[in-house]
Design a protein around this motif. Sequence first.
Motif, PDB file in Angstrom:
ATOM      1  N   MET A   1       0.854  -1.181   0.000  1.00  0.00           N
ATOM      2  CA  MET A   1       0.000   0.000   0.000  1.00  0.00           C
ATOM      3  C   MET A   1       0.898   1.242   0.000  1.00  0.00           C
ATOM      4  N   LYS A   2       0.596   2.175  -0.910  1.00  0.00           N
ATOM      5  CA  LYS A   2       1.381   3.407  -1.032  1.00  0.00           C
ATOM      6  C   LYS A   2       0.478   4.592  -0.703  1.00  0.00           C
ATOM      7  N   LEU A   3       0.521   5.041   0.552  1.00  0.00           N
ATOM      8  CA  LEU A   3      -0.285   6.180   0.968  1.00  0.00           C
ATOM      9  C   LEU A   3       0.381   7.482   0.543  1.00  0.00           C
ATOM     10  N   LYS A   4      -0.457   8.478   0.234  1.00  0.00           N
ATOM     11  CA  LYS A   4       0.030   9.809  -0.104  1.00  0.00           C
ATOM     12  C   LYS A   4      -0.708  10.819   0.746  1.00  0.00           C
ATOM     13  N   LEU A   5      -0.005  11.846   1.147  1.00  0.00           N
ATOM     14  CA  LEU A   5      -0.615  12.927   1.902  1.00  0.00           C
ATOM     15  C   LEU A   5      -1.313  13.892   0.948  1.00  0.00           C
ATOM     16  N   LEU A 102       3.923  19.606   7.127  1.00  0.00           N
ATOM     17  CA  LEU A 102       3.007  18.471   7.040  1.00  0.00           C
ATOM     18  C   LEU A 102       3.687  17.255   6.411  1.00  0.00           C
ATOM     19  N   ASN A 103       4.509  17.482   5.380  1.00  0.00           N
ATOM     20  CA  ASN A 103       5.231  16.357   4.781  1.00  0.00           C
ATOM     21  C   ASN A 103       6.238  15.751   5.743  1.00  0.00           C
ATOM     22  N   SER A 104       6.900  16.580   6.517  1.00  0.00           N
ATOM     23  CA  SER A 104       7.841  16.086   7.523  1.00  0.00           C
ATOM     24  C   SER A 104       7.109  15.261   8.580  1.00  0.00           C
ATOM     25  N   LEU A 105       5.989  15.759   9.053  1.00  0.00           N
ATOM     26  CA  LEU A 105       5.192  15.043  10.044  1.00  0.00           C
ATOM     27  C   LEU A 105       4.651  13.734   9.468  1.00  0.00           C
ATOM     28  N   TYR A 106       4.184  13.784   8.228  1.00  0.00           N
ATOM     29  CA  TYR A 106       3.677  12.578   7.565  1.00  0.00           C
ATOM     30  C   TYR A 106       4.758  11.506   7.494  1.00  0.00           C
ATOM     31  N   LYS A 107       5.956  11.907   7.060  1.00  0.00           N
ATOM     32  CA  LYS A 107       7.063  10.943   6.953  1.00  0.00           C
ATOM     33  C   LYS A 107       7.411  10.359   8.312  1.00  0.00           C
ATOM     34  N   LYS A 108       7.442  11.209   9.314  1.00  0.00           N
ATOM     35  CA  LYS A 108       7.777  10.775  10.676  1.00  0.00           C
ATOM     36  C   LYS A 108       6.778   9.746  11.185  1.00  0.00           C
ATOM     37  N   ILE A 109       5.515   9.989  10.956  1.00  0.00           N
ATOM     38  CA  ILE A 109       4.467   9.108  11.508  1.00  0.00           C
ATOM     39  C   ILE A 109       4.196   7.895  10.644  1.00  0.00           C
ATOM     40  N   PHE A 110       4.161   8.071   9.319  1.00  0.00           N
ATOM     41  CA  PHE A 110       3.724   6.986   8.450  1.00  0.00           C
ATOM     42  C   PHE A 110       4.860   6.227   7.761  1.00  0.00           C
ATOM     43  N   GLN A 111       6.049   6.829   7.664  1.00  0.00           N
ATOM     44  CA  GLN A 111       7.072   6.180   6.872  1.00  0.00           C
ATOM     45  C   GLN A 111       8.326   5.767   7.639  1.00  0.00           C
ATOM     46  N   GLU A 112       8.461   6.216   8.876  1.00  0.00           N
ATOM     47  CA  GLU A 112       9.648   5.803   9.647  1.00  0.00           C
ATOM     48  C   GLU A 112       9.510   4.349  10.047  1.00  0.00           C
TER      49      GLU A 112
END
Length: 114
Positions: A1-5, A102-112
């Motif tokens: 699954m590839k989520l996008k913000l 928002l992109n930084s937060l997204y990466k931190k929460i969803f991609q780390e």
Amino acid sequence: MKLKLRYKLWLENNGEKAFGNGPLDILHRIETTGSLRQAAEGINMSYSQAWNLMRDLERRLGFNLLKRKVGGERGGGSEITEEARELIMKFKLFREKADQNLNSLYKKIFQEKE
């Protein structure tokens, strides 16, 4: 699954939308063409809809977005006010900073990786 913000940002005043990407686009087009009519045509909006939108936004914001020139030898036209230029600059800066954060937060929460 590839989520996008994905998200939308706009400014409100007393619960009414006062400024966002749509008005930003129209103001850019007015600045380029010198015409509210041409700006409206460029986004498939009627002149009366665009005129009403600008009037409503000006009421919500509490200042004029446009200087209107009536008729004359070379016809009328519109140009954006200094207040509109300042709003455009601030909104674009806000949008850019919001995007970064928002992109930084997204990466931190969803991609780390844990």
